[in-house]
Design a protein around this motif. Structure first.
Motif, PDB file in Angstrom:
ATOM      1  N   PRO A  40       8.343  28.184 -25.406  1.00  0.00           N
ATOM      2  CA  PRO A  40       7.695  29.246 -26.189  1.00  0.00           C
ATOM      3  C   PRO A  40       8.170  29.230 -27.639  1.00  0.00           C
ATOM      4  O   PRO A  40       9.379  29.154 -27.900  1.00  0.00           O
ATOM      5  CB  PRO A  40       8.112  30.528 -25.472  1.00  0.00           C
ATOM      6  N   LEU A  41       7.226  29.292 -28.572  1.00  0.00           N
ATOM      7  CA  LEU A  41       7.541  29.318 -29.995  1.00  0.00           C
ATOM      8  C   LEU A  41       7.092  30.644 -30.593  1.00  0.00           C
ATOM      9  O   LEU A  41       5.961  31.073 -30.351  1.00  0.00           O
ATOM     10  CB  LEU A  41       6.823  28.187 -30.744  1.00  0.00           C
ATOM     11  N   ALA A  42       7.963  31.246 -31.378  1.00  0.00           N
ATOM     12  CA  ALA A  42       7.624  32.492 -32.068  1.00  0.00           C
ATOM     13  C   ALA A  42       7.753  32.273 -33.570  1.00  0.00           C
ATOM     14  O   ALA A  42       8.557  31.462 -34.032  1.00  0.00           O
ATOM     15  CB  ALA A  42       8.546  33.616 -31.626  1.00  0.00           C
ATOM     16  N   LEU A  43       6.952  33.002 -34.318  1.00  0.00           N
ATOM     17  CA  LEU A  43       7.030  33.001 -35.778  1.00  0.00           C
ATOM     18  C   LEU A  43       7.797  34.256 -36.178  1.00  0.00           C
ATOM     19  O   LEU A  43       7.308  35.377 -35.995  1.00  0.00           O
ATOM     20  CB  LEU A  43       5.631  32.992 -36.384  1.00  0.00           C
ATOM     21  N   ALA A  44       9.019  34.087 -36.702  1.00  0.00           N
ATOM     22  CA  ALA A  44       9.882  35.217 -37.039  1.00  0.00           C
ATOM     23  C   ALA A  44       9.916  35.441 -38.536  1.00  0.00           C
ATOM     24  O   ALA A  44       9.733  34.518 -39.324  1.00  0.00           O
ATOM     25  CB  ALA A  44      11.296  34.965 -36.521  1.00  0.00           C
ATOM     26  N   TYR A  54      -2.130  29.086 -34.633  1.00  0.00           N
ATOM     27  CA  TYR A  54      -1.626  30.457 -34.618  1.00  0.00           C
ATOM     28  C   TYR A  54      -1.768  31.076 -33.223  1.00  0.00           C
ATOM     29  O   TYR A  54      -0.869  31.788 -32.750  1.00  0.00           O
ATOM     30  CB  TYR A  54      -2.389  31.309 -35.633  1.00  0.00           C
ATOM     31  N   ALA A  55      -2.885  30.812 -32.567  1.00  0.00           N
ATOM     32  CA  ALA A  55      -3.149  31.430 -31.266  1.00  0.00           C
ATOM     33  C   ALA A  55      -2.201  30.929 -30.186  1.00  0.00           C
ATOM     34  O   ALA A  55      -1.950  31.633 -29.200  1.00  0.00           O
ATOM     35  CB  ALA A  55      -4.599  31.155 -30.855  1.00  0.00           C
ATOM     36  N   ARG A  56      -1.664  29.717 -30.332  1.00  0.00           N
ATOM     37  CA  ARG A  56      -0.769  29.146 -29.320  1.00  0.00           C
ATOM     38  C   ARG A  56       0.663  29.652 -29.452  1.00  0.00           C
ATOM     39  O   ARG A  56       1.505  29.346 -28.592  1.00  0.00           O
ATOM     40  CB  ARG A  56      -0.781  27.622 -29.403  1.00  0.00           C
ATOM     41  N   LEU A  57       0.978  30.383 -30.509  1.00  0.00           N
ATOM     42  CA  LEU A  57       2.314  30.962 -30.611  1.00  0.00           C
ATOM     43  C   LEU A  57       2.564  31.926 -29.461  1.00  0.00           C
ATOM     44  O   LEU A  57       1.646  32.614 -28.996  1.00  0.00           O
ATOM     45  CB  LEU A  57       2.468  31.709 -31.935  1.00  0.00           C
ATOM     46  N   ALA A  58       3.807  32.015 -29.022  1.00  0.00           N
ATOM     47  CA  ALA A  58       4.152  32.992 -27.989  1.00  0.00           C
ATOM     48  C   ALA A  58       4.222  34.394 -28.570  1.00  0.00           C
ATOM     49  O   ALA A  58       3.948  35.381 -27.877  1.00  0.00           O
ATOM     50  CB  ALA A  58       5.482  32.621 -27.348  1.00  0.00           C
ATOM     51  N   ALA A  59       4.593  34.505 -29.860  1.00  0.00           N
ATOM     52  CA  ALA A  59       4.689  35.809 -30.523  1.00  0.00           C
ATOM     53  C   ALA A  59       4.812  35.578 -32.021  1.00  0.00           C
ATOM     54  O   ALA A  59       5.233  34.508 -32.470  1.00  0.00           O
ATOM     55  CB  ALA A  59       5.898  36.595 -30.020  1.00  0.00           C
ATOM     56  N   ALA A  60       4.426  36.596 -32.779  1.00  0.00           N
ATOM     57  CA  ALA A  60       4.667  36.616 -34.228  1.00  0.00           C
ATOM     58  C   ALA A  60       5.232  37.982 -34.569  1.00  0.00           C
ATOM     59  O   ALA A  60       4.654  39.009 -34.187  1.00  0.00           O
ATOM     60  CB  ALA A  60       3.375  36.358 -34.994  1.00  0.00           C
ATOM     61  N   TRP A  61       6.362  37.983 -35.264  1.00  0.00           N
ATOM     62  CA  TRP A  61       7.020  39.231 -35.671  1.00  0.00           C
ATOM     63  C   TRP A  61       6.927  39.325 -37.187  1.00  0.00           C
ATOM     64  O   TRP A  61       7.611  38.604 -37.920  1.00  0.00           O
ATOM     65  CB  TRP A  61       8.473  39.242 -35.193  1.00  0.00           C
ATOM     66  N   ALA A  62       6.057  40.209 -37.646  1.00  0.00           N
ATOM     67  CA  ALA A  62       5.692  40.250 -39.055  1.00  0.00           C
ATOM     68  C   ALA A  62       6.685  41.059 -39.878  1.00  0.00           C
ATOM     69  O   ALA A  62       7.367  41.960 -39.370  1.00  0.00           O
ATOM     70  CB  ALA A  62       4.296  40.842 -39.212  1.00  0.00           C
ATOM     71  N   ALA A 102       0.769  44.666 -43.583  1.00  0.00           N
ATOM     72  CA  ALA A 102      -0.244  43.826 -44.222  1.00  0.00           C
ATOM     73  C   ALA A 102      -0.148  42.393 -43.719  1.00  0.00           C
ATOM     74  O   ALA A 102      -1.179  41.740 -43.459  1.00  0.00           O
ATOM     75  CB  ALA A 102      -0.092  43.880 -45.735  1.00  0.00           C
ATOM     76  N   ASP A 103       1.078  41.877 -43.575  1.00  0.00           N
ATOM     77  CA  ASP A 103       1.250  40.536 -43.008  1.00  0.00           C
ATOM     78  C   ASP A 103       0.710  40.492 -41.590  1.00  0.00           C
ATOM     79  O   ASP A 103       0.035  39.525 -41.191  1.00  0.00           O
ATOM     80  CB  ASP A 103       2.729  40.137 -43.003  1.00  0.00           C
ATOM     81  N   ALA A 104       0.997  41.530 -40.802  1.00  0.00           N
ATOM     82  CA  ALA A 104       0.529  41.577 -39.419  1.00  0.00           C
ATOM     83  C   ALA A 104      -0.994  41.533 -39.356  1.00  0.00           C
ATOM     84  O   ALA A 104      -1.569  40.814 -38.522  1.00  0.00           O
ATOM     85  CB  ALA A 104       1.055  42.833 -38.733  1.00  0.00           C
ATOM     86  N   ALA A 105      -1.657  42.284 -40.218  1.00  0.00           N
ATOM     87  CA  ALA A 105      -3.118  42.298 -40.220  1.00  0.00           C
ATOM     88  C   ALA A 105      -3.684  40.919 -40.546  1.00  0.00           C
ATOM     89  O   ALA A 105      -4.653  40.460 -39.908  1.00  0.00           O
ATOM     90  CB  ALA A 105      -3.627  43.330 -41.226  1.00  0.00           C
ATOM     91  N   ARG A 106      -3.095  40.231 -41.515  1.00  0.00           N
ATOM     92  CA  ARG A 106      -3.589  38.902 -41.878  1.00  0.00           C
ATOM     93  C   ARG A 106      -3.297  37.892 -40.771  1.00  0.00           C
ATOM     94  O   ARG A 106      -4.133  37.018 -40.482  1.00  0.00           O
ATOM     95  CB  ARG A 106      -2.959  38.468 -43.207  1.00  0.00           C
ATOM     96  N   LEU A 107      -2.132  37.999 -40.144  1.00  0.00           N
ATOM     97  CA  LEU A 107      -1.804  37.100 -39.039  1.00  0.00           C
ATOM     98  C   LEU A 107      -2.781  37.281 -37.878  1.00  0.00           C
ATOM     99  O   LEU A 107      -3.212  36.301 -37.256  1.00  0.00           O
ATOM    100  CB  LEU A 107      -0.374  37.342 -38.573  1.00  0.00           C
ATOM    101  N   ARG A 108      -3.123  38.519 -37.578  1.00  0.00           N
ATOM    102  CA  ARG A 108      -4.083  38.774 -36.493  1.00  0.00           C
ATOM    103  C   ARG A 108      -5.447  38.171 -36.816  1.00  0.00           C
ATOM    104  O   ARG A 108      -6.156  37.708 -35.909  1.00  0.00           O
ATOM    105  CB  ARG A 108      -4.208  40.276 -36.244  1.00  0.00           C
ATOM    106  N   MET A 167      -5.967  35.447 -38.122  1.00  0.00           N
ATOM    107  CA  MET A 167      -5.906  34.030 -37.762  1.00  0.00           C
ATOM    108  C   MET A 167      -5.655  33.814 -36.277  1.00  0.00           C
ATOM    109  O   MET A 167      -5.479  32.680 -35.830  1.00  0.00           O
ATOM    110  CB  MET A 167      -4.814  33.337 -38.579  1.00  0.00           C
ATOM    111  N   GLY A 168      -5.626  34.897 -35.503  1.00  0.00           N
ATOM    112  CA  GLY A 168      -5.471  34.773 -34.066  1.00  0.00           C
ATOM    113  C   GLY A 168      -4.045  34.796 -33.564  1.00  0.00           C
ATOM    114  O   GLY A 168      -3.799  34.552 -32.379  1.00  0.00           O
ATOM    115  N   ALA A 169      -3.089  35.088 -34.437  1.00  0.00           N
ATOM    116  CA  ALA A 169      -1.685  35.114 -34.014  1.00  0.00           C
ATOM    117  C   ALA A 169      -1.409  36.314 -33.117  1.00  0.00           C
ATOM    118  O   ALA A 169      -1.910  37.415 -33.380  1.00  0.00           O
ATOM    119  CB  ALA A 169      -0.768  35.160 -35.228  1.00  0.00           C
ATOM    120  N   PRO A 170      -0.612  36.133 -32.059  1.00  0.00           N
ATOM    121  CA  PRO A 170      -0.259  37.248 -31.168  1.00  0.00           C
ATOM    122  C   PRO A 170       0.873  38.086 -31.773  1.00  0.00           C
ATOM    123  O   PRO A 170       2.045  37.919 -31.423  1.00  0.00           O
ATOM    124  CB  PRO A 170       0.182  36.536 -29.885  1.00  0.00           C
ATOM    125  N   VAL A 171       0.522  38.983 -32.679  1.00  0.00           N
ATOM    126  CA  VAL A 171       1.539  39.803 -33.348  1.00  0.00           C
ATOM    127  C   VAL A 171       2.160  40.758 -32.333  1.00  0.00           C
ATOM    128  O   VAL A 171       1.462  41.567 -31.725  1.00  0.00           O
ATOM    129  CB  VAL A 171       0.933  40.571 -34.533  1.00  0.00           C
TER     130      VAL A 171
END
Length: 448
Positions: free
Chosen positions: A151-155, A178-186, A190-196, A198-202
């Motif tokens: 599992p990879l997360a974007l921290a 972006y969608a294959r990430l296990a998680a993204a912690w913004a 505003a960063d969270a909205a832009r990440l979503r 792109m399909g990131a699992p915030v």
């Protein structure tokens, strides 16, 4: 389309080798362990036992590695003995990362994003889970990690409007990554909205790890000694911090114009420039001399008896119009010395450098118009009174000189900077808890 990306990445490998060889002439570390870039001949041994499998943190360059250091400290506090694997893309990142290594840890270059290089990397190190710092989205790295159950997360995740537009133009490639990430912690909402988008699992908005940094007290004391020595000479230090190509020339032109119009008008200012990239130290020194300024380089200042950078209290920097900060790892000392800092990469459309480090050292900042890489931090600092914004270098220099010379205004800005840091701490603990949960869940899901 993904096959075309793989073909392009494969064909670019000879170009990468030539680029690394060219960079190694100025920064020798780029010429070491080159085979690691392609998943071969690792300096660290292969991981064979289950209990040796590390937590992998990828921090491409210096700024990301400093954020990773904050996270690593919080992780080790929660789980002593945790094995870490650190990967980097730049020489400054790897050099800084080496300071974080403990017994059982490993370090390597980031694998070039081809399927073969990534597969060899994962087979060699067998990480339990991975943490990509801030913006590092590599399609094959993420896809193969997901396929192998890592599992990879974007921290400390951020995504500016500019980067979002670029990602959308390559949505066929970036959206699946972006969608294959296990998680993204913004960092911010505003960063969270832009990440979503792109399909990131915030999975949370945790704030910015860099607010949790605590400057080295020895470096702060060193900088305060430099400040006092400049004060005794009747000068206040004004710094251009983490400057990029073109910004030094703009500042030096302003200084030259001011000196031409009033030879005594800047006699109370000690100039300090700290370039962002070490390979530009010589270039900046020559540029300053071409503008008629005498230059004293940090690397030539008196050292302590044991050869460390922390010289004795009686060793003063040599007198010169301009001090050049040509050392690595001493930014807290430079910020502690400066009365005010002009923020590098904000006077060209480069997005600005991290101003949080300046605030943690109680150094007020004057920003240019371009701070999109640290938009929320810049807005918060300006609102708190810890930073000022100017449309260009001449206006920024005028504001910096006013602040450096006004004792009451400077003290208010310095205290506002410390208050800003205190109000935004806590991201390290939140991120560390989420990382350990991700790692433990991934371990339970990995087949025996």
């Amino acid at each position: 389309m993904h096959a075309l990306y793989n073909l392009a990445a494969w064909m670019a490998q000879p170009l990468l080798r030539r680029k690394l060889a060219a960079r190694a002439r100025a920064e020798p570390l780029y010429g070491q362990w080159v085979a690691e870039r392609f998943g071969r001949a690792y300096a660290a041994p292969a991981v064979s036992r289950e209990d040796e499998r590390p937590l992998w943190i990828h921090a491409v360059s210096l700024g990301e590695t400093r954020a990773a250091a904050i996270l690593a400290q919080a992780l080790r506090a929660r789980r002593p003995g945790l094995r870490l694997l650190l990967t980097h893309g730049t020489a400054t990142g790897r050099a800084e990362g080496a300071k974080l290594l403990q017994a059982g840890d490993a370090q390597a270059w980031q694998p070039w994003d081809t399927p073969a290089a990534v597969a060899r990397f994962l087979a060699h190190f067998r990480p339990r889970a991975g943490v990509l710092m801030e913006t590092e989205i590599w399609p094959n790295l993420i896809a193969q990690s997901a396929a192998q159950g890592v599992p990879l997360a974007l921290a400390n995740a951020r995504l500016s409007e500019k980067s979002l537009r670029a990602a959308r133009r390559a949505a066929w490639l970036m959206r699946p990554a972006y969608a294959r990430l296990a998680a993204a912690w913004a960092q911010t909402d505003a960063d969270a909205a832009r990440l979503r988008q792109m399909g990131a699992p915030v999975a949370g908005v945790f704030g910015n790890l860099k607010f949790d940094a605590r400057p080295d007290p020895a470096l702060l004391a060193l900088g305060q000694r430099w400040r006092e020595q400049a004060r005794q000479a009747g000068r206040a230090i004004v710094m251009l911090a983490s400057s990029r190509d073109g910004e030094e020339a703009a500042l030096l032109w302003c200084i030259r114009q001011a000196r031409a119009s009033d030879a005594a008008g800047l006699a109370d200012i000690q100039w300090l420039i700290v370039p962002r990239h070490p390979q530009r130290f010589d270039e900046v020194a020559q540029l300053a001399q071409s503008h008629g300024l005498s230059v004293s380089r940090r690397s030539a200042w008196p050292q302590s008896a044991n050869g460390s950078a922390h010289e004795s209290a009686n060793a003063a920097p040599p007198a010169a119009d301009l001090w050049l900060g040509d050392s690595l790892g001493e930014m807290p000392a430079y910020y502690a010395a400066a009365r005010v800092a002009l923020l590098g990469a904000s006077f060209a459309p480069l997005g600005g450098q991290n101003l949080i480090e300046a605030a943690a050292c109680a150094c007020p900042v004057v920003m240019g118009p371009h701070t999109f890489n640290f938009a929320q931090a810049a807005e918060s600092a300006q609102a708190a009174g810890a930073a000022l914004r100017a449309p260009d270098m001449p206006a920024a220099l005028a504001a910096a000189l006013t602040l450096a010379r006004d004792e009451a205004a400077h003290e208010r800005a310095a205290q506002a900077a410390l208050a800003l840091i205190a109000a935004h701490r806590g991201a390290a603990g939140r991120t560390a808890d989420a990382v350990l949960t991700l790692m433990d869940e991934g371990q339970r899901q990995t087949p025996p």
